[in-house]
Design a protein around this motif. Structure first.
Motif, PDB file in Angstrom:
ATOM      1  N   TRP A 156      99.997  33.072  30.154  1.00 47.74           N
ATOM      2  CA  TRP A 156     100.180  32.380  31.430  1.00 47.74           C
ATOM      3  C   TRP A 156      99.322  33.095  32.473  1.00 47.74           C
ATOM      4  O   TRP A 156      99.364  34.304  32.593  1.00 47.74           O
ATOM      5  N   GLN A 157      98.566  32.307  33.215  1.00 51.68           N
ATOM      6  CA  GLN A 157      97.628  32.902  34.167  1.00 51.68           C
ATOM      7  C   GLN A 157      97.868  32.312  35.553  1.00 51.68           C
ATOM      8  O   GLN A 157      98.121  31.112  35.697  1.00 51.68           O
ATOM      9  N   THR A 192      93.206  42.790  38.772  1.00 50.99           N
ATOM     10  CA  THR A 192      93.343  41.471  38.164  1.00 50.99           C
ATOM     11  C   THR A 192      94.171  41.543  36.896  1.00 50.99           C
ATOM     12  O   THR A 192      95.028  40.681  36.638  1.00 50.99           O
ATOM     13  N   VAL A 193      93.941  42.574  36.073  1.00 55.83           N
ATOM     14  CA  VAL A 193      94.710  42.739  34.839  1.00 55.83           C
ATOM     15  C   VAL A 193      96.194  42.888  35.156  1.00 55.83           C
ATOM     16  O   VAL A 193      97.055  42.285  34.510  1.00 55.83           O
ATOM     17  N   ALA A 194      96.528  43.690  36.185  1.00 55.85           N
ATOM     18  CA  ALA A 194      97.924  43.909  36.546  1.00 55.85           C
ATOM     19  C   ALA A 194      98.574  42.615  37.016  1.00 55.85           C
ATOM     20  O   ALA A 194      99.705  42.291  36.616  1.00 55.85           O
ATOM     21  N   LEU A 195      97.894  41.857  37.856  1.00 56.17           N
ATOM     22  CA  LEU A 195      98.469  40.607  38.362  1.00 56.17           C
ATOM     23  C   LEU A 195      98.707  39.625  37.223  1.00 56.17           C
ATOM     24  O   LEU A 195      99.756  38.967  37.157  1.00 56.17           O
ATOM     25  N   GLU A 196      97.750  39.518  36.306  1.00 58.66           N
ATOM     26  CA  GLU A 196      97.915  38.593  35.184  1.00 58.66           C
ATOM     27  C   GLU A 196      99.043  39.054  34.266  1.00 58.66           C
ATOM     28  O   GLU A 196      99.816  38.233  33.763  1.00 58.66           O
ATOM     29  N   ARG A 197      99.156  40.376  34.031  1.00 65.30           N
ATOM     30  CA  ARG A 197     100.244  40.882  33.192  1.00 65.30           C
ATOM     31  C   ARG A 197     101.598  40.599  33.827  1.00 65.30           C
ATOM     32  O   ARG A 197     102.559  40.227  33.159  1.00 65.30           O
ATOM     33  N   VAL A 199     102.380  38.192  36.010  1.00 62.16           N
ATOM     34  CA  VAL A 199     102.678  36.755  35.980  1.00 62.16           C
ATOM     35  C   VAL A 199     103.081  36.321  34.580  1.00 62.16           C
ATOM     36  O   VAL A 199     104.082  35.612  34.384  1.00 62.16           O
ATOM     37  N   ASP A 200     102.339  36.755  33.573  1.00 64.27           N
ATOM     38  CA  ASP A 200     102.654  36.368  32.199  1.00 64.27           C
ATOM     39  C   ASP A 200     104.044  36.873  31.798  1.00 64.27           C
ATOM     40  O   ASP A 200     104.845  36.129  31.214  1.00 64.27           O
ATOM     41  N   GLY A 201     104.345  38.122  32.128  1.00 65.05           N
ATOM     42  CA  GLY A 201     105.650  38.661  31.783  1.00 65.05           C
ATOM     43  C   GLY A 201     106.788  37.964  32.500  1.00 65.05           C
ATOM     44  O   GLY A 201     107.846  37.715  31.920  1.00 65.05           O
ATOM     45  N   LEU A 202     106.590  37.632  33.795  1.00 67.66           N
ATOM     46  CA  LEU A 202     107.644  36.968  34.553  1.00 67.66           C
ATOM     47  C   LEU A 202     107.916  35.565  34.030  1.00 67.66           C
ATOM     48  O   LEU A 202     109.080  35.136  33.926  1.00 67.66           O
ATOM     49  N   VAL A 203     106.858  34.806  33.674  1.00 68.69           N
ATOM     50  CA  VAL A 203     107.070  33.450  33.144  1.00 68.69           C
ATOM     51  C   VAL A 203     107.846  33.518  31.841  1.00 68.69           C
ATOM     52  O   VAL A 203     108.802  32.755  31.620  1.00 68.69           O
ATOM     53  N   ARG A 204     107.459  34.419  30.960  1.00 71.24           N
ATOM     54  CA  ARG A 204     108.160  34.540  29.680  1.00 71.24           C
ATOM     55  C   ARG A 204     109.628  34.938  29.894  1.00 71.24           C
ATOM     56  O   ARG A 204     110.529  34.445  29.209  1.00 71.24           O
ATOM     57  N   THR A 205     109.847  35.839  30.870  1.00 68.99           N
ATOM     58  CA  THR A 205     111.230  36.263  31.152  1.00 68.99           C
ATOM     59  C   THR A 205     112.053  35.091  31.676  1.00 68.99           C
ATOM     60  O   THR A 205     113.202  34.872  31.249  1.00 68.99           O
ATOM     61  N   ARG A 206     111.487  34.308  32.591  1.00 67.80           N
ATOM     62  CA  ARG A 206     112.212  33.170  33.164  1.00 67.80           C
ATOM     63  C   ARG A 206     112.516  32.119  32.086  1.00 67.80           C
ATOM     64  O   ARG A 206     113.624  31.543  32.046  1.00 67.80           O
ATOM     65  N   LEU A 207     111.549  31.852  31.231  1.00 63.51           N
ATOM     66  CA  LEU A 207     111.778  30.868  30.169  1.00 63.51           C
ATOM     67  C   LEU A 207     112.845  31.357  29.202  1.00 63.51           C
ATOM     68  O   LEU A 207     113.697  30.569  28.748  1.00 63.51           O
ATOM     69  N   ALA A 208     112.812  32.648  28.879  1.00 61.78           N
ATOM     70  CA  ALA A 208     113.819  33.185  27.960  1.00 61.78           C
ATOM     71  C   ALA A 208     115.203  33.122  28.574  1.00 61.78           C
ATOM     72  O   ALA A 208     116.195  32.803  27.892  1.00 61.78           O
ATOM     73  N   GLU A 209     115.298  33.441  29.893  1.00 62.56           N
ATOM     74  CA  GLU A 209     116.599  33.377  30.558  1.00 62.56           C
ATOM     75  C   GLU A 209     117.149  31.957  30.567  1.00 62.56           C
ATOM     76  O   GLU A 209     118.369  31.748  30.516  1.00 62.56           O
ATOM     77  N   ALA A 210     116.248  30.970  30.632  1.00 63.09           N
ATOM     78  CA  ALA A 210     116.681  29.570  30.645  1.00 63.09           C
ATOM     79  C   ALA A 210     116.865  29.012  29.241  1.00 63.09           C
ATOM     80  O   ALA A 210     117.271  27.855  29.080  1.00 63.09           O
ATOM     81  N   GLY A 211     116.558  29.814  28.206  1.00 64.18           N
ATOM     82  CA  GLY A 211     116.698  29.348  26.824  1.00 64.18           C
ATOM     83  C   GLY A 211     115.653  28.342  26.426  1.00 64.18           C
ATOM     84  O   GLY A 211     115.915  27.479  25.563  1.00 64.18           O
ATOM     85  N   VAL A 212     114.464  28.387  27.008  1.00 67.53           N
ATOM     86  CA  VAL A 212     113.413  27.398  26.744  1.00 67.53           C
ATOM     87  C   VAL A 212     112.463  27.936  25.686  1.00 67.53           C
ATOM     88  O   VAL A 212     111.956  29.066  25.796  1.00 67.53           O
ATOM     89  N   THR A 213     112.209  27.153  24.652  1.00 72.56           N
ATOM     90  CA  THR A 213     111.132  27.412  23.692  1.00 72.56           C
ATOM     91  C   THR A 213     110.289  26.160  23.624  1.00 72.56           C
ATOM     92  O   THR A 213     110.802  25.049  23.566  1.00 72.56           O
ATOM     93  N   LEU A 214     108.959  26.321  23.622  1.00 75.71           N
ATOM     94  CA  LEU A 214     108.073  25.165  23.737  1.00 75.71           C
ATOM     95  C   LEU A 214     107.782  24.505  22.395  1.00 75.71           C
ATOM     96  O   LEU A 214     107.480  23.328  22.323  1.00 75.71           O
TER      97      LEU A 214
END
Length: 990
Positions: A156-157, A192-197, A199-214
């Motif tokens: 996720w970017q 840039t690497v830190a910001l992308e890391r 964002v990617d980690g936060l999206v995955r965390t939010r999806l996991a908390e919501a129980g979403v798998t694509l």
């Protein structure tokens, strides 16, 4: 209080943030207690000597980092937050190994786990993480596929356009250098690497908390599970290309955006003659298009639908599509828009007050999502809700009779109220608030927003009603109570009389400028008239005062004017022995009608007998302590402390004694209300008005620690507000005073040392280092301070250190330079003061200068009898020919008026700048008509020069470092002492 002195920060910890080359976030810390005690390690990257252990850092993965820090041979430089003395030598970058806690995300709660203060690098990392969280919350992310290894990966970017791109650039530009401490010189920027890391980690965390798998497999599954996935090279390239094109299109962003403008009912005025006015309490929410890069370009939706959007042609050719699409997306965040979108050409919404409040509640979310938001001006600076205190005196006569001292013990009636924006709300206002259904309320023709929880807490507090308290309690409630003791801060006060004026800061308006009293000989300067009037005003109210004018501005004559203005009984005036005679002379000169008696000497009378026939009883601090019981048995009209810094230690015998003396009123005179610590200010003001600043413990918690340790400006402002009515501080730099004084010029003379001085200096230093190398720390402090005294004596003259009464000529660089200064001053017909902290050297210097120049040379020290002291001062002041006055710093540094001299020489350094300034002001004071030259003699290449640099830098650092004197030196490490005391080659001149 115009000056705030901060104490040393020993024991303070500082947390630093680190952006690692791979984009990871890490934390490390420094400990102020350990700083300077650890030895610098060896090797390419030794361990940082005073880094905080990993176990004491916020929770994270344990690790180490190699950081590049400015360093000297003694070790890394300490963070400025620690307030430690600077190291000797030119700083150079050097690598140090520090324990770190690696964290996936950083927020305020995590930082709060650390027992210390956060550096700017940590605050910046928290802001970076907040920016990443904002992007994820607003959906400003897209999936991408990267082909960087044997297997492709899905990430996720962040999509950065418009305001987000501007914020990213601002964050990058403001990155503190400390965040880059681990960055290799040839490496890339990890931002840039830190910001992308993140964002990617936060999206995955939010999806996991919501129980979403694509999906269960492929690149979609990699967006919620492991980033790497299996795919043929052709499929991976096609995915990367298509997703990349989607990302690039989104990143370009829209050049125009939807903007919402809310107008309150007051702003509705019909534009067209036939336009019908809107009903009262109706709000208008307009839809507009706004150019992103030029926000001033705004086109209402009505013009867009009528194809009159010419101002937007530079940015878009499809304004109607942009407007409708933007409104559709906004409806997901602000559901009330759905009704407006049912129309063919949506252009505005009409809202009632409840609807306006709902929009205001969503405004921040819409703005964060990239929409333009224009709100009424009052919303951006909406007033805060607080408490108001109404006080009224119980005895109306006391408001009229100025000769009746009511004081802080007067009982007053009080009543609590609510205040909005500093204005107390009326009963009608409170009734309107009670009827309001939403926090948006119209009061006095103005719309205001009131936080429901704060309003409920304030209304519940009002049920306590009123009551009765003392004036002192009212002051403490208004100025000093911690906010947690009340549901809301006290923001307004009202009522009648002096107390209400004092609470509201209007006391100065009641101040009546008085004419100089009958019996005063001489003319008061305008600022002295105001000072005397201020003293008389507070005296009439029974309030104690602290007159804190700079040395030499005439505190003596202002007090004498007060004593002439209102004689209600004997006044006890306590002063140092060195100025006892000066008070007698000044009283005889300016107020000959006052009956002055002196309580001093072995055969002194009983204080009660003296007081019976006196207007003023003069005594010294030492006598006041010895005769405390007898003085406490007399009912004094006033007790006055001159040089009130003598009671700066509130627990000392002097402070305890003077507090016992009963008096209708108390006055403190001092040129230095704060020398080293704010506790000194508390002690002086608590003498003048007991209990006003609460207890010493409360004062320390509320003011001293926040100001001295953490530089809390809010606490400093509260302290100034609390002390301003009772403390009058004027300096020689103030407008209206500076014009009446000559200039004061400072000259620093760097003196060399003779071979004899150098050999003695080295012998003392070698002996100290040899003894410090012995095991055990029991006598360390005494060894360091004793050695420092000997080193200073070697800098002054060998005869002072050797104590052999040998001749002075030709053996000291300082004495040679002193002779040149004396010769120049006497040749110009000017007199000179010479200060030394060593009484023995003053006794040696006096005959030497007398024989060398053939002029009168007087010497005043602590053992000089009072009569002799007074005679010496009088002779020096009226002498027809220039002369030299040698004074020991402690005995002659305060109280004396020696304006016959306009040269002041400090032969040796006293490490407290305030003490030296007081000594210099013996000549630089009212009555001086010539420019004053202050000469400071410093030995080149010695500890004197190094500590002089700290004192010369002045400001907060010097004051924090110097602290309460020389004791801070004893806590330095052996290596630091070696660097500080070391002798450099340029010290030798022969």
């Amino acid at each position: 209080m115009s000056e705030v002195v901060r104490a040393g920060a020993a024991g303070v910890r500082v947390l630093h943030g680190l952006l690692r080359p791979d984009g990871a976030l890490a934390l490390w810390g420094e400990d102020g207690t350990a700083a300077g005690h650890g030895a610098a390690g060896r090797g390419a990257a030794p361990e940082h000597p005073f880094a905080v252990p990993t176990a004491e850092l916020p929770a994270g993965d344990d690790g180490t980092a190699t950081v590049v820090l400015p360093s000297t041979g003694a070790g890394p430089l300490a963070s400025p937050h620690l307030g430690l003395p600077p190291r000797r030598g030119t700083p150079r970058p050097r690598q140090w190994r520090v324990p770190v806690a690696v964290v996936p995300f950083l927020d305020v709660d995590l930082v709060a786990e650390f027992e210390g203060r956060a550096a700017s690098s940590v605050e910046w990392l928290v802001e970076l993480c907040g920016f990443a969280a904002s992007l994820v919350r607003r959906g400003r992310v897209l999936p991408v596929v990267r082909i960087e290894g044997p297997r492709p990966s899905a990430r996720w970017q962040p999509v950065l356009s418009g305001a987000d791109a501007v914020r990213r650039s601002a964050l990058l530009n403001r990155m503190p250098p400390a965040c880059r401490a681990e960055r290799p010189e040839t490496g890339g920027d990890p931002f840039t690497v830190a910001l992308e890391r993140l964002v990617d980690g936060l999206v995955r965390t939010r999806l996991a908390e919501a129980g979403v798998t694509l999906a269960d497999y492929g690149w979609l599954a990699a967006l919620t599970g492991e980033p790497e996935f299996d795919a043929t090279p052709a499929l991976a390239d096609e995915l990367a290309g298509r997703l990349g094109a989607w990302f690039e299109q989104a990143a370009r962003g829209a050049e125009v955006r939807v903007c919402f403008r809310l107008s309150d009912p007051r702003e509705h005025e019909p534009v067209m003659p036939d336009e019908v006015p809107l009903p009262e309490d109706t709000w208008r929410l307009e839809f507009l298009l706004q150019a992103v890069d030029e926000p001033s370009v705004l086109v209402p939706a009505a013009q867009v639908w009528r194809d009159r959007s010419a101002p937007l042609r530079r940015w878009t050719s499809h304004p109607q599509e942009r407007l409708l699409a933007g409104l559709g997306r906004a409806a997901r965040l602000y559901p009330d828009l759905a009704g407006a979108l049912r129309g063919v050409h949506p252009g505005e919404m009409l809202l009632d007050t409840e609807g306006a409040h709902r929009f205001l509640s969503h405004a921040a979310v819409l703005e964060e999502a990239g929409y333009g938001i224009l709100l009424p001006a009052w919303w951006r600076r909406r007033p805060s809700l607080g408490l108001s205190l109404e006080v009224r005196g119980r005895d109306p006569v006391s408001q009229v009779l100025r000769d009746r001292a009511v004081g802080l013990r007067e009982l007053v009636d009080y009543r609590w109220g609510l205040a909005l924006g500093g204005r107390t709300l009326t009963e009608d206002d409170l009734a309107d608030l009670a009827k309001a259904k939403v926090p948006l309320v119209r009061l006095r023709g103005r719309w205001v927003f009131l936080d429901p929880e704060r309003l409920a807490a304030g209304l519940a507090f009002l049920k306590r009603g009123g009551g009765r308290m003392t004036a002192g309690d009212a002051l403490r409630v208004m100025r000093l109570l911690p906010p947690e003791e009340l549901p809301l801060p006290v923001t307004d006060a009202r009522g009648e009389g002096w107390l209400a004026d004092l609470l509201t800061g209007r006391l100065d308006q009641r101040l009546e400028v008085l004419d100089p009293p009958d019996g005063l000989v001489g003319t008061l300067r305008p600022y002295q008239v105001r000072g005397f009037s201020w003293l008389a005003f507070l005296d009439s109210l029974g309030l104690g005062a602290c007159l804190a004018d700079d040395m030499g501005l005439g505190k003596t004559v202002q007090l004498l004017a007060l004593l002439l203005h209102h004689r209600a009984g004997p006044a006890l005036l306590i002063c140092p022995l060195s100025v006892l005679g000066n008070w007698q002379r000044e009283a005889a000169r300016f107020a000959p009608g006052l009956r002055v008696r002196v309580l001093h000497g072995a055969d002194r009378e009983d204080p009660a007998v003296l007081a019976a026939g006196a207007d003023i009883v003069l005594t010294t601090y030492a006598t006041a302590v010895r005769d405390a019981d007898a003085l406490a048995a007399v009912s004094w009209d006033r007790v006055v402390l001159d040089e009130a810094q003598h009671i700066k230690n509130s627990g000392g015998a002097t402070a305890r004694a003077v507090r016992r003396f009963p008096a209708r009123n108390r006055i403190a005179l001092t040129g230095t209300p704060v020398e080293n610590r704010l506790a000194e200010l508390w002690s002086i003001l608590d003498f003048a008005n007991p209990g006003l600043l609460a207890s010493a413990h409360t004062f320390r918690a509320r003011f001293a620690v926040p100001i001295e340790r953490y530089a809390d400006e809010d606490a400093a402002a509260r302290l100034r507000q609390a002390t301003r009515p009772f403390l009058l501080r004027r300096t020689k730099a103030d407008h209206g005073i500076a014009a009446e004084l000559p200039a004061k010029r400072h000259v620093r003379h760097l003196c060399g040392m003779t071979t004899e001085q150098v050999s003695l200096y080295r012998a003392v230093l070698d002996d100290l280092l040899e003894r410090l190398a012995e095991p055990g720390e029991k006598w360390r402090k005494g060894l360091v301070l004793a050695a420092m005294t000997k080193l200073k004596q070697a800098c002054v003259h060998p005869a002072l250190l050797l104590k052999d009464n040998s001749p002075l000529a030709g053996r000291s660089g300082k004495v040679d330079r002193l002779e040149e200064i004396v010769d120049h001053a006497l040749g110009a017909g000017e007199s000179l003061l010479c200060f030394t902290q060593f009484a023995r050297f003053g006794a040696m210097l006096t005959p030497h200068l007398a024989a060398r120049f053939g002029v009168p040379v007087r010497y005043l020290h602590g053992g000089t009898p009072r009569a002799t002291r007074d005679a010496m001062v009088a002779e020096f002041q009226r002498a027809d020919r220039p002369g030299v006055f040698v004074l020991s710093l402690k005995a002659g540094g305060t109280g004396l008026n020696l304006t016959a001299a306009n040269h002041v020489v400090h032969v040796d350094r006293w490490w407290n700048p305030a003490t030296e300034t007081q000594a210099s002001d013996r000549a630089f004071r009212i009555g001086q008509r010539r420019d004053v030259h202050v000469h400071t003699l410093v030995c080149l290449g010695t500890l004197e020069e190094r500590i002089d640099r700290v004192l010369a830098d002045k400001g907060v650092l010097a004051e924090r470092v110097v602290g309460a004197g020389e004791g801070w030196l004893s806590s330095l490490s052996t290596q630091d002492l070696r660097d500080l005391f070391a002798l450099t080659p340029e010290a030798i001149v022969d």
